[in-house]
Write a protein that holds these residues in place. Sequence first.
Motif, short mmCIF file in Angstrom:
data_model
loop_
_atom_site.label_atom_id
_atom_site.label_comp_id
_atom_site.label_asym_id
_atom_site.label_seq_id
_atom_site.Cartn_x
_atom_site.Cartn_y
_atom_site.Cartn_z
N GLN A 1 -43.68 -21.30 15.23
CA GLN A 1 -44.52 -20.40 14.44
C GLN A 1 -45.98 -20.71 14.79
O GLN A 1 -46.46 -21.82 14.56
CB GLN A 1 -44.25 -20.66 12.95
CG GLN A 1 -44.68 -19.54 12.01
CD GLN A 1 -46.15 -19.24 12.02
OE1 GLN A 1 -46.56 -18.15 12.45
NE2 GLN A 1 -46.98 -20.16 11.56
N PRO B 1 -50.09 -23.46 15.21
CA PRO B 1 -51.19 -22.51 15.36
C PRO B 1 -52.14 -22.97 16.46
O PRO B 1 -52.02 -24.10 16.96
CB PRO B 1 -51.88 -22.53 13.99
CG PRO B 1 -51.54 -23.87 13.42
CD PRO B 1 -50.17 -24.20 13.95
N HIS C 1 -60.48 -11.62 10.14
CA HIS C 1 -59.60 -12.75 10.38
C HIS C 1 -60.24 -14.06 9.91
O HIS C 1 -59.56 -14.93 9.34
CB HIS C 1 -59.25 -12.84 11.85
CG HIS C 1 -58.53 -11.64 12.38
ND1 HIS C 1 -57.48 -11.04 11.72
CD2 HIS C 1 -58.74 -10.89 13.50
CE1 HIS C 1 -57.05 -10.00 12.40
NE2 HIS C 1 -57.80 -9.88 13.48
N GLY D 1 -48.75 -18.44 14.17
CA GLY D 1 -49.77 -17.71 13.41
C GLY D 1 -50.46 -18.61 12.40
O GLY D 1 -49.99 -19.70 12.08
N THR D 2 -51.60 -18.13 11.89
CA THR D 2 -52.30 -18.84 10.82
C THR D 2 -51.90 -18.17 9.51
O THR D 2 -52.48 -17.15 9.13
CB THR D 2 -53.82 -18.79 11.02
OG1 THR D 2 -54.14 -19.30 12.32
CG2 THR D 2 -54.54 -19.64 9.96
N VAL D 3 -50.91 -18.74 8.84
CA VAL D 3 -50.33 -18.09 7.67
C VAL D 3 -50.54 -18.90 6.38
O VAL D 3 -50.10 -18.48 5.31
CB VAL D 3 -48.82 -17.81 7.88
CG1 VAL D 3 -48.62 -16.84 9.04
CG2 VAL D 3 -48.05 -19.10 8.13
#
Length: 205
Positions: free
Chosen positions: A13, A40, A156, A15-17
């Motif tokens: 994973q 990330p 973002h 993404g920056t979630v």
Amino acid sequence: GLLDAGPGIIWVQMGTVGVEWTTRLAGIAADHGAVFIDAPVSGSEGPARAGQLVILASGPAQVRDVLAPVFGVLGRDTVWLGPAGNGTKTKLVLNNWLADLAEMTAETLSFARRLGLDPAAVVDLLQSNPLGAPYAVQKARVMLAGDFSPAFALKHALKDAELAAQAAQASGATLTLTSALLPRWRDTAASGHGDDDVAAVYLTA
């Protein structure tokens, strides 16, 4: 459906979630017997296109060799940070630093201008001594040039700053600077600058 391929599949994973969703995704992976890697990246559009990102990887050590060729294509360096989740936490810390630098830069230029000084001369002075962080100097020149072509879009950066604020609240930390900038950043993004570079915060400083 990919998680149904069987136990041992590796889920990376990138993404920056945020901390909450990273924890949720790690739980889903565990339920399916998947190896969860939280990785990330640090870097904007230019480094991404050039394969020069820094990958903030975290997760079980036994899959590092398997992932090395993949990460080697995507980035110039991979930093392993311990258990899954530490990559996301580190990304939030780094992007919180970025947000505070961008805000500080915008305020400094605005302050200099309102005092009747030449902001460009102030940037030259900062660059010539240790006070001038390279990122801040680069963003200052973008701000003064008025070219807000997105290297890192404000929407973002705002999302990441909000995720950092949420993580701080959950952990008991206090991010005074970030909490102070968020309302104006939201207004700036909502006024048509969300897709512009984060340097666009100078327009409302």
